[in-house]
Design a protein around this motif. Structure first.
Motif, PDB file in Angstrom:
ATOM      1  N   THR A 100      -2.295  -4.460  -9.031  1.00 56.77           N
ATOM      2  CA  THR A 100      -2.304  -5.868  -8.674  1.00 56.77           C
ATOM      3  C   THR A 100      -0.875  -6.360  -8.483  1.00 56.77           C
ATOM      4  O   THR A 100       0.081  -5.611  -8.661  1.00 56.77           O
ATOM      5  N   ALA A 101      -0.752  -7.613  -8.105  1.00 55.75           N
ATOM      6  CA  ALA A 101       0.561  -8.243  -7.927  1.00 55.75           C
ATOM      7  C   ALA A 101       0.452  -9.697  -8.363  1.00 55.75           C
ATOM      8  O   ALA A 101      -0.605 -10.158  -8.788  1.00 55.75           O
ATOM      9  N   HIS A 102       1.529 -10.394  -8.220  1.00 55.11           N
ATOM     10  CA  HIS A 102       1.601 -11.785  -8.666  1.00 55.11           C
ATOM     11  C   HIS A 102       0.784 -12.724  -7.783  1.00 55.11           C
ATOM     12  O   HIS A 102       0.452 -12.420  -6.648  1.00 55.11           O
ATOM     13  N   LYS A 103       0.470 -13.865  -8.323  1.00 56.10           N
ATOM     14  CA  LYS A 103      -0.243 -14.920  -7.600  1.00 56.10           C
ATOM     15  C   LYS A 103       0.664 -15.480  -6.507  1.00 56.10           C
ATOM     16  O   LYS A 103       1.880 -15.407  -6.615  1.00 56.10           O
ATOM     17  N   SER A 104       0.063 -16.004  -5.461  1.00 55.99           N
ATOM     18  CA  SER A 104       0.808 -16.520  -4.309  1.00 55.99           C
ATOM     19  C   SER A 104       1.700 -15.430  -3.735  1.00 55.99           C
ATOM     20  O   SER A 104       2.886 -15.614  -3.510  1.00 55.99           O
ATOM     21  N   ARG A 105       1.089 -14.290  -3.545  1.00 59.94           N
ATOM     22  CA  ARG A 105       1.793 -13.083  -3.109  1.00 59.94           C
ATOM     23  C   ARG A 105       2.449 -13.278  -1.753  1.00 59.94           C
ATOM     24  O   ARG A 105       2.054 -14.103  -0.956  1.00 59.94           O
ATOM     25  N   ASP A 106       3.471 -12.472  -1.516  1.00 58.12           N
ATOM     26  CA  ASP A 106       4.191 -12.478  -0.256  1.00 58.12           C
ATOM     27  C   ASP A 106       4.031 -11.110   0.398  1.00 58.12           C
ATOM     28  O   ASP A 106       3.313 -10.251  -0.107  1.00 58.12           O
ATOM     29  N   GLY A 107       4.696 -10.910   1.523  1.00 58.85           N
ATOM     30  CA  GLY A 107       4.596  -9.635   2.225  1.00 58.85           C
ATOM     31  C   GLY A 107       5.081  -8.463   1.404  1.00 58.85           C
ATOM     32  O   GLY A 107       4.533  -7.361   1.506  1.00 58.85           O
ATOM     33  N   ASP A 108       6.105  -8.677   0.598  1.00 57.71           N
ATOM     34  CA  ASP A 108       6.605  -7.588  -0.247  1.00 57.71           C
ATOM     35  C   ASP A 108       5.542  -7.141  -1.244  1.00 57.71           C
ATOM     36  O   ASP A 108       5.356  -5.944  -1.471  1.00 57.71           O
ATOM     37  N   ALA A 109       4.851  -8.085  -1.848  1.00 56.24           N
ATOM     38  CA  ALA A 109       3.823  -7.752  -2.835  1.00 56.24           C
ATOM     39  C   ALA A 109       2.653  -7.021  -2.183  1.00 56.24           C
ATOM     40  O   ALA A 109       2.197  -5.994  -2.690  1.00 56.24           O
ATOM     41  N   VAL A 110       2.178  -7.544  -1.061  1.00 57.52           N
ATOM     42  CA  VAL A 110       1.042  -6.918  -0.384  1.00 57.52           C
ATOM     43  C   VAL A 110       1.442  -5.537   0.135  1.00 57.52           C
ATOM     44  O   VAL A 110       0.712  -4.562  -0.035  1.00 57.52           O
ATOM     45  N   GLY A 111       2.618  -5.421   0.744  1.00 53.81           N
ATOM     46  CA  GLY A 111       3.094  -4.137   1.233  1.00 53.81           C
ATOM     47  C   GLY A 111       3.270  -3.122   0.121  1.00 53.81           C
ATOM     48  O   GLY A 111       2.946  -1.935   0.282  1.00 53.81           O
ATOM     49  N   SER A 112       3.756  -3.569  -1.026  1.00 57.15           N
ATOM     50  CA  SER A 112       3.939  -2.668  -2.168  1.00 57.15           C
ATOM     51  C   SER A 112       2.605  -2.155  -2.690  1.00 57.15           C
ATOM     52  O   SER A 112       2.463  -0.974  -3.014  1.00 57.15           O
ATOM     53  N   ILE A 113       1.630  -3.044  -2.779  1.00 60.77           N
ATOM     54  CA  ILE A 113       0.295  -2.641  -3.229  1.00 60.77           C
ATOM     55  C   ILE A 113      -0.300  -1.608  -2.274  1.00 60.77           C
ATOM     56  O   ILE A 113      -0.842  -0.590  -2.690  1.00 60.77           O
ATOM     57  N   LEU A 114      -0.172  -1.870  -0.976  1.00 63.71           N
ATOM     58  CA  LEU A 114      -0.750  -0.945  -0.003  1.00 63.71           C
ATOM     59  C   LEU A 114      -0.008   0.393   0.009  1.00 63.71           C
ATOM     60  O   LEU A 114      -0.626   1.452   0.143  1.00 63.71           O
ATOM     61  N   GLY A 115       1.306   0.359  -0.141  1.00 68.64           N
ATOM     62  CA  GLY A 115       2.070   1.600  -0.205  1.00 68.64           C
ATOM     63  C   GLY A 115       1.714   2.422  -1.427  1.00 68.64           C
ATOM     64  O   GLY A 115       1.493   3.638  -1.339  1.00 68.64           O
ATOM     65  N   LEU A 116       1.640   1.761  -2.586  1.00 64.49           N
ATOM     66  CA  LEU A 116       1.266   2.452  -3.817  1.00 64.49           C
ATOM     67  C   LEU A 116      -0.161   2.979  -3.730  1.00 64.49           C
ATOM     68  O   LEU A 116      -0.460   4.094  -4.165  1.00 64.49           O
ATOM     69  N   ARG A 117      -1.044   2.201  -3.129  1.00 64.15           N
ATOM     70  CA  ARG A 117      -2.430   2.643  -2.934  1.00 64.15           C
ATOM     71  C   ARG A 117      -2.455   3.945  -2.135  1.00 64.15           C
ATOM     72  O   ARG A 117      -3.161   4.891  -2.483  1.00 64.15           O
ATOM     73  N   GLY A 118      -1.680   4.008  -1.060  1.00 59.36           N
ATOM     74  CA  GLY A 118      -1.639   5.207  -0.232  1.00 59.36           C
ATOM     75  C   GLY A 118      -1.140   6.423  -1.000  1.00 59.36           C
ATOM     76  O   GLY A 118      -1.709   7.517  -0.891  1.00 59.36           O
ATOM     77  N   ILE A 119      -0.086   6.250  -1.773  1.00 60.53           N
ATOM     78  CA  ILE A 119       0.460   7.356  -2.573  1.00 60.53           C
ATOM     79  C   ILE A 119      -0.574   7.849  -3.580  1.00 60.53           C
ATOM     80  O   ILE A 119      -0.818   9.043  -3.716  1.00 60.53           O
ATOM     81  N   LEU A 120      -1.196   6.905  -4.293  1.00 60.20           N
ATOM     82  CA  LEU A 120      -2.177   7.280  -5.315  1.00 60.20           C
ATOM     83  C   LEU A 120      -3.404   7.950  -4.706  1.00 60.20           C
ATOM     84  O   LEU A 120      -3.936   8.909  -5.260  1.00 60.20           O
ATOM     85  N   LYS A 121      -3.864   7.455  -3.559  1.00 64.76           N
ATOM     86  CA  LYS A 121      -5.008   8.089  -2.887  1.00 64.76           C
ATOM     87  C   LYS A 121      -4.659   9.504  -2.460  1.00 64.76           C
ATOM     88  O   LYS A 121      -5.486  10.410  -2.553  1.00 64.76           O
ATOM     89  N   ASN A 122      -3.422   9.720  -1.997  1.00 67.84           N
ATOM     90  CA  ASN A 122      -2.991  11.067  -1.615  1.00 67.84           C
ATOM     91  C   ASN A 122      -2.950  12.007  -2.818  1.00 67.84           C
ATOM     92  O   ASN A 122      -3.019  13.222  -2.650  1.00 67.84           O
ATOM     93  N   LEU A 123      -2.844  11.437  -4.010  1.00 63.42           N
ATOM     94  CA  LEU A 123      -2.884  12.229  -5.239  1.00 63.42           C
ATOM     95  C   LEU A 123      -4.323  12.436  -5.725  1.00 63.42           C
ATOM     96  O   LEU A 123      -4.546  13.006  -6.788  1.00 63.42           O
ATOM     97  N   GLY A 124      -5.287  11.934  -4.951  1.00 61.99           N
ATOM     98  CA  GLY A 124      -6.695  12.116  -5.298  1.00 61.99           C
ATOM     99  C   GLY A 124      -7.252  11.077  -6.251  1.00 61.99           C
ATOM    100  O   GLY A 124      -8.316  11.290  -6.831  1.00 61.99           O
ATOM    101  N   LYS A 125      -6.575   9.955  -6.407  1.00 61.67           N
ATOM    102  CA  LYS A 125      -7.024   8.907  -7.333  1.00 61.67           C
ATOM    103  C   LYS A 125      -7.952   7.928  -6.625  1.00 61.67           C
ATOM    104  O   LYS A 125      -7.837   7.686  -5.426  1.00 61.67           O
ATOM    105  N   GLN A 126      -8.877   7.355  -7.389  1.00 56.94           N
ATOM    106  CA  GLN A 126      -9.672   6.219  -6.933  1.00 56.94           C
ATOM    107  C   GLN A 126      -8.840   4.981  -7.239  1.00 56.94           C
ATOM    108  O   GLN A 126      -8.485   4.750  -8.400  1.00 56.94           O
ATOM    109  N   VAL A 127      -8.522   4.199  -6.228  1.00 53.47           N
ATOM    110  CA  VAL A 127      -7.601   3.076  -6.408  1.00 53.47           C
ATOM    111  C   VAL A 127      -8.315   1.764  -6.112  1.00 53.47           C
ATOM    112  O   VAL A 127      -9.009   1.638  -5.105  1.00 53.47           O
ATOM    113  N   SER A 128      -8.127   0.790  -7.010  1.00 52.64           N
ATOM    114  CA  SER A 128      -8.687  -0.550  -6.836  1.00 52.64           C
ATOM    115  C   SER A 128      -7.548  -1.554  -6.741  1.00 52.64           C
ATOM    116  O   SER A 128      -7.036  -2.012  -7.757  1.00 52.64           O
TER     117      SER A 128
END
Length: 85
Positions: A31-59
């Motif tokens: 997750t990220a902070h409330k009233s998120r900005d592009g950095d927060a959303v981009g970071s979540i999506l980037g981390l999601r991609g890395i974790l999925k590539n490691l075979g994790k279920q990501v929420s």
């Protein structure tokens, strides 16, 4: 360097424990902070991609909606929105 910067923030033991926790996990919530900005959303999506590539279920979950101007980001539609009622 990046390694030097990380070592200034975390001890070797903390880094190793983080790696162990991620390695052992099957499901990971991010997750990220409330009233998120592009950095927060981009970071979540980037981390999601890395974790999925490691075979994790990501929420990925944000506390409020994603602004329309960020809907072009690949994977924005995988983020759940939690708004307290």
């Amino acid at each position: 360097t990046l390694q030097h910067s990380i070592n200034d923030m975390l001890t070797t033991e903390q880094i190793q424990e983080s790696i162990r926790l991620i390695s052992d996990a099957k499901n990971i919530f991010i997750t990220a902070h409330k009233s998120r900005d592009g950095d927060a959303v981009g970071s979540i999506l980037g981390l999601r991609g890395i974790l999925k590539n490691l075979g994790k279920q990501v929420s990925p979950v944000l506390p409020d909606s994603i602004p329309q101007y960020l809907h072009w980001l690949e994977g924005f539609d995988t983020i759940s929105i939690f708004e307290e009622k």
